[in-house]
Design an enzyme around this catalytic site. Structure first.
Site, PDB file in Angstrom:
ATOM      1  N   CYS A 118      37.955  39.161  42.332  1.00 17.43           N
ATOM      2  CA  CYS A 118      38.382  40.368  43.052  1.00 17.43           C
ATOM      3  C   CYS A 118      37.806  40.231  44.453  1.00 17.43           C
ATOM      4  O   CYS A 118      36.595  40.342  44.640  1.00 17.43           O
ATOM      5  CB  CYS A 118      37.876  41.639  42.379  1.00 17.43           C
ATOM      6  N   CYS A 121      36.167  43.745  46.005  1.00 13.22           N
ATOM      7  CA  CYS A 121      35.044  44.430  45.331  1.00 13.22           C
ATOM      8  C   CYS A 121      34.751  43.746  44.009  1.00 13.22           C
ATOM      9  O   CYS A 121      34.376  42.588  44.001  1.00 13.22           O
ATOM     10  CB  CYS A 121      35.318  45.918  45.156  1.00 13.22           C
ATOM     11  N   SER A 122      34.955  44.434  42.893  1.00 11.46           N
ATOM     12  CA  SER A 122      34.630  43.817  41.600  1.00 11.46           C
ATOM     13  C   SER A 122      35.524  44.360  40.503  1.00 11.46           C
ATOM     14  O   SER A 122      35.055  44.654  39.406  1.00 11.46           O
ATOM     15  CB  SER A 122      33.159  44.070  41.251  1.00 11.46           C
ATOM     16  N   CYS A 123      36.828  44.493  40.777  1.00 12.60           N
ATOM     17  CA  CYS A 123      37.759  44.934  39.739  1.00 12.60           C
ATOM     18  C   CYS A 123      37.674  43.986  38.552  1.00 12.60           C
ATOM     19  O   CYS A 123      37.736  42.761  38.712  1.00 12.60           O
ATOM     20  CB  CYS A 123      39.187  44.953  40.297  1.00 12.60           C
TER      21      CYS A 123
END
Length: 220
Positions: A118, A121-123
């Site tokens: 991602c 961000c950190s999906c």
């Protein structure tokens, strides 16, 4: 997007309802403050907290995804459903909801290796993989996985032959990915539960392959 920068029919979509927060949320701040207070008073051991988080990251959380992978390996009809409509196929196990409403499964083959990142961000598909690991959320991984995926994979100990195409998939709030790893050679006689025990979180993100344990070594 693949490693050559080609679009795979979806946009990142971070501008639409995505929780990209530079400043931690109020809840995150409260949790951090409570943790700091408990540690300061000697009521909680930071190492013990780290161990609990690691357990959920590596063992408990990814077991859902491992069951999905094992079923796909063992049941060709389920595999077709999974690759056609991953969200519906995972719902057969009861997996879905927050952080996993819309899923796409990408299959590794002898000629194609998939890697999930991602970039903004950190999906991450919590419903099938549990908590995202620290390295997945790091700026270094998020940038280098797209720029130099083979180099990143080598740092994880996975050195792919030159003929293998590496495809990088960019998760978003709207669409999250799971890698269907190659079934390891020599696993034909294993039950579905035994197959699931072989599948790791890292293999479902794409930074590792699934392998059989060495002779005499216990399975996870």
């Amino acid at each position: 997007m693949d490693h050559d920068g080609h679009d795979h029919g979806h946009e990142h979509g971070h501008e639409h309802g995505h929780a990209h927060q530079v400043v931690p949320s109020d809840l995150a701040l409260r949790v951090k403050a409570l943790e700091s207070l408990l540690v300061e008073k000697g009521l909680v051991d930071p190492a013990a907290l780290d161990e609990v988080v690691d357990t959920y990251e590596r063992k408990i959380g990814p077991r859902n995804g491992a069951r999905v992978v094992a079923r796909a390996w063992a049941d060709p009809a389920y595999k077709r459903r999974l690759l056609t409509d991953a969200t519906a196929a995972m719902a057969e196990f009861g997996y879905g909801g927050a952080q996993g409403e819309h899923m796409l499964v990408v299959e590794n083959t002898p000629d194609v290796h998939n890697l999930v990142v991602c970039t903004l961000c950190s999906c991450y598909p919590w419903s099938v993989l549990g908590l995202p690991p620290v390295w997945y959320k790091s700026a270094a991984y998020r940038s280098r996985a797209v720029i130099d995926p083979r180099g990143v994979l080598r740092e994880f100990g996975l050195d792919l032959p030159e003929h293998v195409e590496v495809r990088v998939w960019d998760s978003t709030a709207e669409l999250r990915y799971l890698v269907l790893p190659e079934r390891p050679a020599g696993s034909d006689g294993l039950s579905e539960d035994e197959l699931a025990a072989l599948v790791t979180r890292d293999a479902m993100v794409g930074v590792a392959k699934v392998t059989l344990p060495a002779a005499g070594a216990p399975r996870a």
